[in-house]
Design an enzyme around this catalytic site. Structure first.
Site, short mmCIF file in Angstrom:
data_model
loop_
_atom_site.label_atom_id
_atom_site.label_comp_id
_atom_site.label_asym_id
_atom_site.label_seq_id
_atom_site.Cartn_x
_atom_site.Cartn_y
_atom_site.Cartn_z
N HIS A 258 18.29 73.07 89.47
CA HIS A 258 16.23 72.81 89.10
C HIS A 258 16.33 72.34 88.08
CE1 HIS A 258 13.15 74.74 87.42
NE2 HIS A 258 12.49 74.49 88.39
N CYS A 259 17.87 72.41 86.40
CA CYS A 259 16.89 71.97 85.28
C CYS A 259 16.74 71.00 85.07
CB CYS A 259 18.13 72.25 84.13
SG CYS A 259 18.28 74.15 84.10
#
Length: 418
Positions: A258-259
């Site tokens: 996600h990051c």
């Protein structure tokens, strides 16, 4: 305290488990009924949480998984740890908004709400606070307390976990900061208070933008070094011997999770929308990292051509579908793009990954297999994308006809490094 953790994914579940372990009464809330059923059965779907840990806190009565909003009633502390995806380059805060609206119905005077979801600076004060006030009739910072504490979960990291990683905490006012810090001090070893929620929100984006830009630097350098006939890995090793002024980053098949593929774009979007300017570093890093899977495929095509083989009709075995080693997280994994490109070119794509169980992030045309001698022998090419410890890499080298190693873990006459 009675604690609600809204969102039971890679961030929320570890926090819920830890909070229950230290003595809080925890409601693990998620709108995904299937997740709640698995949690209630003591089954973990997150690598960093063992099913035995879940069963222990279930048996103790400290952890209550639920998809029923009525279970939120009476909370002392609520943490919002829901996804914040990008939709066509624009932040999608629907999950945060829905969580805030739901919590507002059960918000009572003296309660504390903390946001952990990664987002752009200003979200806590400008979006979450009004939603909580509107739904509860209470005033943020006066009747209830509100703050932001960015998640720093690194799946698979055995040294820096939820407990040992310093936790940045903030509040919309001093009273809120004290309440937010008090809760997190009960679950982690060290907190780092900052003066404002926007500072904490920016700090999270800064951390990931720093990594994103530096990974893009070495990724582009790897492309150029190969064309120049230079071993980029040896150069990185040499540069890493400098004890100051240098931090080691290494190339790879792209970024995932996600990051890195998402968080820096939140900052870029905010700068563009608020200031009308482009965050050029982020946009350039996005371009480089997003195209690394394409480069991996180009390198594989070239290697097969040298063997007088076409991609069309070849069998390619991908080792690792996760975005990083020793995790089952395939969100935004570069393996997805690599597999899709090869399939569209006519290859038969097989993949081995003992950690990635759920197929939601995997192209259904990919044949899932175990890493065996027969599979290695049948493959015209093997591509190492995630160097899980579960893979016997010496075994791969012995039995594979050709390996494209994107992680620089293998050596031998049949191995080509990125």
């Amino acid at each position: 305290m009675r604690v609600v953790i809204a969102g039971q994914g890679y961030v929320g579940l570890p926090l819920a488990v830890r909070a229950a372990q230290v003595g809080h009464q925890v409601v693990g809330f998620d709108v995904d009924d299937e997740r709640i059923k698995r949690l209630a059965a003591g089954e973990s779907y997150v690598d960093d949480i063992a099913s035995e840990q879940l069963q222990e806190i279930l048996d103790s009565g400290a952890f209550h998984p639920s998809s029923d909003p009525r279970s939120l009633a009476g909370f002392d502390v609520a943490v919002i740890a829901v996804p914040t995806p990008l939709r066509e380059g624009t932040p999608d805060l629907n999950y945060i908004e829905e969580s805030a609206r739901t919590l507002a119905r059960y918000l009572r005077p003296g309660a504390t709400v903390a946001l952990e979801s990664t987002t752009y600076p200003g979200t806590t004060a400008d979006l979450v606070a009004p939603l909580l006030e509107e739904g509860s009739g209470l005033i943020a910072g006066v009747d209830f307390f509100l703050g932001y504490s960015p998640e720093r979960i690194d799946p698979g990291n055995k040294v820096w976990d939820l407990v040992t990683t310093p936790k940045v905490v903030s509040g919309i006012n001093e009273a809120s900061l004290q309440r937010v810090q008090a809760f997190y001090s009960s679950v982690v070893e060290h907190t780092v208070p900052v003066s404002d929620c926007k500072v904490a929100e920016l700090a999270k984006l800064l951390e990931n933008t720093f990594r994103h830009v530096n990974i893009a630097l070495v990724n582009e350098l790897a492309v150029f070094a190969h064309d120049l006939g230079i071993d980029v890995w040896e150069a990185i090793d040499a540069a890493s011997s400098k004890p100051f002024g240098y931090m080691r980053f290494v190339p790879g098949p792209g970024v995932g999770g996600h990051c890195l593929p998402i968080d820096p774009s939140y900052l870029s979007w905010r700068v563009q929308r608020t200031l009308g300017q482009s965050f050029r570093f982020v946009e350039l890093a996005n371009d480089i990292n997003n195209h690394m899977p394409d480069y991996v495929v180009r390198r594989l095509v070239g290697a097969l051509n040298e063997q007088r083989k076409a991609v069309n009709g070849s069998t390619v075995l991908l080792l690792g579908l996760a975005y990083k080693k020793n995790t089952g997280d395939a969100r935004e994994s570069p393996a997805r793009r690599v597999a899709s490109l090869l399939l569209d070119m006519g290859a038969e794509v097989r993949a081995a990954d003992p950690h990635v169980i759920e197929d939601a992030h995997v192209d259904q045309r990919v044949q899932r297999v175990a890493l065996t001698e027969d599979q290695l022998a049948a493959a015209d090419a093997v591509v190492l994308l995630a160097d899980h410890d579960a893979f016997d890499l010496d075994f791969v080298t012995r039995h594979a006809r050709f390996v494209l190693d994107t992680r620089h873990r293998l050596t031998g006459p049949t191995v080509e490094s990125l």
